[in-house]
Design an enzyme around this catalytic site. Sequence first.
Site, PDB file in Angstrom:
ATOM      1  N   LEU A 120      -4.966  12.159   4.499  1.00 23.36           N
ATOM      2  CA  LEU A 120      -4.161  11.018   4.046  1.00 23.36           C
ATOM      3  C   LEU A 120      -2.679  11.164   4.359  1.00 23.36           C
ATOM      4  CD1 LEU A 120      -6.208  11.657   1.171  1.00 23.36           C
ATOM      5  CD2 LEU A 120      -5.642   9.245   1.144  1.00 23.36           C
ATOM      6  N   THR A 162      -5.562   2.258   7.843  1.00 25.62           N
ATOM      7  CA  THR A 162      -5.137   1.002   7.226  1.00 25.62           C
ATOM      8  C   THR A 162      -5.695  -0.206   7.973  1.00 25.62           C
ATOM      9  OG1 THR A 162      -3.156  -0.375   6.968  1.00 25.62           O
ATOM     10  CG2 THR A 162      -3.022   1.315   8.611  1.00 25.62           C
ATOM     11  N   ASP A 163      -5.774  -1.344   7.282  1.00 25.75           N
ATOM     12  CA  ASP A 163      -6.188  -2.583   7.953  1.00 25.75           C
ATOM     13  C   ASP A 163      -5.077  -3.114   8.868  1.00 25.75           C
ATOM     14  OD1 ASP A 163      -4.395  -3.440   6.012  1.00 25.75           O
ATOM     15  OD2 ASP A 163      -5.718  -4.953   5.136  1.00 25.75           O
ATOM     16  N   GLU A 164      -3.859  -2.555   8.727  1.00 20.93           N
ATOM     17  CA  GLU A 164      -2.735  -3.094   9.504  1.00 20.93           C
ATOM     18  C   GLU A 164      -2.898  -2.853  11.003  1.00 20.93           C
ATOM     19  OE1 GLU A 164       1.104  -2.549   7.645  1.00 20.93           O
ATOM     20  OE2 GLU A 164       0.198  -2.382   5.666  1.00 20.93           O
ATOM     21  N   TYR A 210       4.750   1.388  12.176  1.00 26.45           N
ATOM     22  CA  TYR A 210       3.807   2.064  11.270  1.00 26.45           C
ATOM     23  C   TYR A 210       2.371   1.843  11.746  1.00 26.45           C
ATOM     24  CZ  TYR A 210       0.636   2.474   7.241  1.00 26.45           C
ATOM     25  OH  TYR A 210      -0.439   2.777   6.423  1.00 26.45           O
ATOM     26  N   LYS A 246      -0.477   4.468  13.227  1.00 22.98           N
ATOM     27  CA  LYS A 246      -1.792   4.675  12.599  1.00 22.98           C
ATOM     28  C   LYS A 246      -2.906   4.350  13.600  1.00 22.98           C
ATOM     29  CE  LYS A 246      -2.717   5.644   8.855  1.00 22.98           C
ATOM     30  NZ  LYS A 246      -2.890   6.952   8.155  1.00 22.98           N
ATOM     31  N   TYR A 256      10.724 -11.354   0.803  1.00 27.15           N
ATOM     32  CA  TYR A 256      10.970 -11.500   2.242  1.00 27.15           C
ATOM     33  C   TYR A 256      10.524 -12.897   2.703  1.00 27.15           C
ATOM     34  CZ  TYR A 256      11.208  -6.328   2.302  1.00 27.15           C
ATOM     35  OH  TYR A 256      11.521  -5.010   2.072  1.00 27.15           O
ATOM     36  N   ASN A 297       2.240 -13.562  -1.361  1.00 31.04           N
ATOM     37  CA  ASN A 297       3.217 -12.725  -2.069  1.00 31.04           C
ATOM     38  C   ASN A 297       3.841 -13.427  -3.272  1.00 31.04           C
ATOM     39  OD1 ASN A 297       2.806 -10.583  -0.354  1.00 31.04           O
ATOM     40  ND2 ASN A 297       4.589 -10.988   0.935  1.00 31.04           N
TER      41      ASN A 297
HETATM   42  P1  NAD Z   1       2.435   7.922   0.444  1.00 32.52           P
HETATM   43  O1  NAD Z   1       3.609   7.636   1.304  1.00 32.52           O
HETATM   44  O2  NAD Z   1       2.494   7.602  -1.018  1.00 32.52           O
HETATM   45  O3  NAD Z   1       2.045   9.474   0.543  1.00 32.52           O
HETATM   46  C1  NAD Z   1       2.028  10.170   1.757  1.00 32.52           C
HETATM   47  C2  NAD Z   1       1.987  11.662   1.448  1.00 32.52           C
HETATM   48  O4  NAD Z   1       1.963  12.357   2.708  1.00 32.52           O
HETATM   49  C3  NAD Z   1       3.207  12.167   0.682  1.00 32.52           C
HETATM   50  O5  NAD Z   1       2.793  13.017  -0.379  1.00 32.52           O
HETATM   51  C4  NAD Z   1       3.997  12.942   1.729  1.00 32.52           C
HETATM   52  O6  NAD Z   1       4.742  14.038   1.173  1.00 32.52           O
HETATM   53  C5  NAD Z   1       2.885  13.436   2.643  1.00 32.52           C
HETATM   54  N1  NAD Z   1       3.376  13.720   4.003  1.00 32.52           N
HETATM   55  C6  NAD Z   1       4.157  12.925   4.784  1.00 32.52           C
HETATM   56  N2  NAD Z   1       4.422  13.529   5.946  1.00 32.52           N
HETATM   57  C7  NAD Z   1       3.778  14.731   5.915  1.00 32.52           C
HETATM   58  C8  NAD Z   1       3.641  15.802   6.846  1.00 32.52           C
HETATM   59  N3  NAD Z   1       4.261  15.771   8.022  1.00 32.52           N
HETATM   60  N4  NAD Z   1       2.884  16.868   6.492  1.00 32.52           N
HETATM   61  C9  NAD Z   1       2.265  16.925   5.295  1.00 32.52           C
HETATM   62  N5  NAD Z   1       2.376  15.942   4.364  1.00 32.52           N
HETATM   63  C10 NAD Z   1       3.116  14.859   4.681  1.00 32.52           C
HETATM   64  O7  NAD Z   1       1.211   7.185   1.148  1.00 32.52           O
HETATM   65  P2  NAD Z   1      -0.058   6.454   0.513  1.00 32.52           P
HETATM   66  O8  NAD Z   1       0.291   5.058   0.203  1.00 32.52           O
HETATM   67  O9  NAD Z   1      -0.647   7.316  -0.541  1.00 32.52           O
HETATM   68  O10 NAD Z   1      -1.021   6.440   1.786  1.00 32.52           O
HETATM   69  C11 NAD Z   1      -1.887   7.541   2.054  1.00 32.52           C
HETATM   70  C12 NAD Z   1      -2.672   7.252   3.314  1.00 32.52           C
HETATM   71  O11 NAD Z   1      -3.433   6.056   3.161  1.00 32.52           O
HETATM   72  C13 NAD Z   1      -1.795   7.048   4.556  1.00 32.52           C
HETATM   73  O12 NAD Z   1      -2.440   7.642   5.647  1.00 32.52           O
HETATM   74  C14 NAD Z   1      -1.745   5.540   4.716  1.00 32.52           C
HETATM   75  O13 NAD Z   1      -1.564   5.179   6.051  1.00 32.52           O
HETATM   76  C15 NAD Z   1      -3.119   5.139   4.200  1.00 32.52           C
HETATM   77  N6  NAD Z   1      -3.216   3.794   3.604  1.00 32.52           N
HETATM   78  C16 NAD Z   1      -2.333   3.395   2.634  1.00 32.52           C
HETATM   79  C17 NAD Z   1      -2.484   2.131   2.055  1.00 32.52           C
HETATM   80  C18 NAD Z   1      -1.569   1.664   0.943  1.00 32.52           C
HETATM   81  O14 NAD Z   1      -1.674   0.514   0.526  1.00 32.52           O
HETATM   82  N7  NAD Z   1      -0.699   2.489   0.417  1.00 32.52           N
HETATM   83  C19 NAD Z   1      -3.523   1.289   2.480  1.00 32.52           C
HETATM   84  C20 NAD Z   1      -4.403   1.744   3.483  1.00 32.52           C
HETATM   85  C21 NAD Z   1      -4.236   2.996   4.026  1.00 32.52           C
HETATM   86  P1  TYD Z   2       4.495  -3.545   1.037  1.00 36.97           P
HETATM   87  O1  TYD Z   2       4.215  -3.150  -0.368  1.00 36.97           O
HETATM   88  O2  TYD Z   2       5.674  -2.940   1.723  1.00 36.97           O
HETATM   89  O3  TYD Z   2       3.151  -3.300   1.862  1.00 36.97           O
HETATM   90  P2  TYD Z   2       2.781  -3.702   3.415  1.00 36.97           P
HETATM   91  O4  TYD Z   2       4.016  -4.070   4.115  1.00 36.97           O
HETATM   92  O5  TYD Z   2       2.188  -2.429   3.929  1.00 36.97           O
HETATM   93  O6  TYD Z   2       1.788  -4.813   3.301  1.00 36.97           O
HETATM   94  O7  TYD Z   2       4.683  -5.125   1.095  1.00 36.97           O
HETATM   95  C1  TYD Z   2       3.694  -6.014   0.633  1.00 36.97           C
HETATM   96  C2  TYD Z   2       4.162  -7.416   0.972  1.00 36.97           C
HETATM   97  O8  TYD Z   2       5.330  -7.730   0.199  1.00 36.97           O
HETATM   98  C3  TYD Z   2       4.573  -7.590   2.419  1.00 36.97           C
HETATM   99  O9  TYD Z   2       4.180  -8.890   2.876  1.00 36.97           O
HETATM  100  C4  TYD Z   2       6.086  -7.485   2.396  1.00 36.97           C
HETATM  101  C5  TYD Z   2       6.438  -8.047   1.042  1.00 36.97           C
HETATM  102  N1  TYD Z   2       7.647  -7.470   0.390  1.00 36.97           N
HETATM  103  C6  TYD Z   2       8.667  -8.301  -0.098  1.00 36.97           C
HETATM  104  O10 TYD Z   2       8.592  -9.535   0.008  1.00 36.97           O
HETATM  105  N2  TYD Z   2       9.756  -7.724  -0.682  1.00 36.97           N
HETATM  106  C7  TYD Z   2       9.883  -6.367  -0.811  1.00 36.97           C
HETATM  107  O11 TYD Z   2      10.918  -5.883  -1.342  1.00 36.97           O
HETATM  108  C8  TYD Z   2       8.820  -5.525  -0.314  1.00 36.97           C
HETATM  109  C9  TYD Z   2       8.929  -4.032  -0.431  1.00 36.97           C
HETATM  110  C10 TYD Z   2       7.727  -6.113   0.266  1.00 36.97           C
END
Ligand code: NAD
Ligand code: TYD
Length: 357
Positions: free
Chosen positions: A85, A137-139, A163, A167, A220, A262
């Site tokens: 992750l 991610t779905d992105e 980003y 990925k 945004y 949003n």
């Molecule tokens: P996050 O940013 O909260 O956590 C990322 C973690 O990775 C942190 O603890 C950070 O210290 C660690 N990290 C970063 N760079 C590193 C490195 N070089 N070596 C070791 N550790 C490192 O992220 P998250 O939201 O928990 O996402 C986790 C994973 O899930 C990611 O791969 C992300 O792409 C994927 N993901 C996230 C979402 C979401 O909505 N947050 C959705 C789908 C997929």
């Molecule tokens: P975010 O939580 O950054 O997730 P992602 O960009 O990975 O989907 O943002 C969710 C949505 O909210 C995205 O369409 C961008 C919007 N957004 C705002 O409108 N204002 C904000 O300050 C942030 C952080 C996100």
Amino acid sequence: MKFKRNILITGGAGFIGSHVVRLFVNQYPEYHIINLDKLTYAGNLANLKDIENAANYTFIKADICDFNKIMDIFKQYQIDGVIHLAAESHVDRSIKDPFTFAQTNIMGTLSLLQAAKLTWESLPEKFENKRFYHISTDEVYGALKFDGTLFTEETKYQPHSPYSASKASSDHFVRAFHDTYGMPTIVTNCSNNYGPYQFPEKLIPLFINNIRRGKELPVYGKGENVRDWLYVEDHARAIDIIFHKGKIADTYNIGGFNEWKNIDLIKVIIKTVDRLLGNLEGYSLRLITYVTDRKGHDLRYAIDSNKLKKELGWEPSLQFEEGIEKTVKWYLDNQEWMENVTSGEYLKYYQEMYENK
Ligand code: NAD
Ligand code: TYD
């Protein structure tokens, strides 16, 4: 103590990773869970206070890009499963600093893949009973129009942000390691997660915190972009099922069938926070501030997770209303966590603790 499995979870100090680590540590006392995290600004060991002393848990501060160190860790802990992750995860940061995203998300993933391959190939049983599970991610699929279509596992990759491009590249490397070397890999692509312990740069925790503090809510563009929200513990549960029962070389989409524009989501957050703080209904609507749109802002994400439901029986367990209520309550009840994260206190504390270890 001899464990049945030794599982390396990368990024376990982050948002989703901490939920995955907690689930595995609690649910599988027979597994050794090794949490490897660099502790960037997004990594916070306070997320794991409740399990930090568990007998089957080890934390290692390391960078996934540090190939030699990763090789040593594979050997020392006899890693047989990886749930990857660790990543740079915030789109806005990737727009400002794409290099860090390429470095961690692409090179870091490659370094883990290569370490797993070299270590496992050198064993008599080679890839047998091994698993490299990459969380994506779905992105990577790009953006949908307002036409009711959904991302499926067959949707072609069309990433737009640095980003999602990083990925997508890491997903391709993972699949290439299966196709080229026969590595037992799995990739899942999940929609937007929400819940406790999310870094307050992401929409939901940022807005909950700003409402509590009477600060502006930067929406945004026109707030019309759509995201598909999944409660983080449901994602962690899906990861558990897929790690154990998913088909090697396969891909699964994970999502909540829970699309929100949003601005509508923001109004639900405002309503929930105002109610829980005892404010009059609509009091914090005044904080909504429309700001310049994100560059290349993807219009709509929406996941079809029917394959996962049909093949492995996973479904989201929480209704959105319940999930958002739990989430808002958690942030309001855990203000110390929030203060430590926003002030950077936790970073100093844990980075010093693990310096030179
Ligand atoms: P996050 O940013 O909260 O956590 C990322 C973690 O990775 C942190 O603890 C950070 O210290 C660690 N990290 C970063 N760079 C590193 C490195 N070089 N070596 C070791 N550790 C490192 O992220 P998250 O939201 O928990 O996402 C986790 C994973 O899930 C990611 O791969 C992300 O792409 C994927 N993901 C996230 C979402 C979401 O909505 N947050 C959705 C789908 C997929
Ligand atoms: P975010 O939580 O950054 O997730 P992602 O960009 O990975 O989907 O943002 C969710 C949505 O909210 C995205 O369409 C961008 C919007 N957004 C705002 O409108 N204002 C904000 O300050 C942030 C952080 C996100």
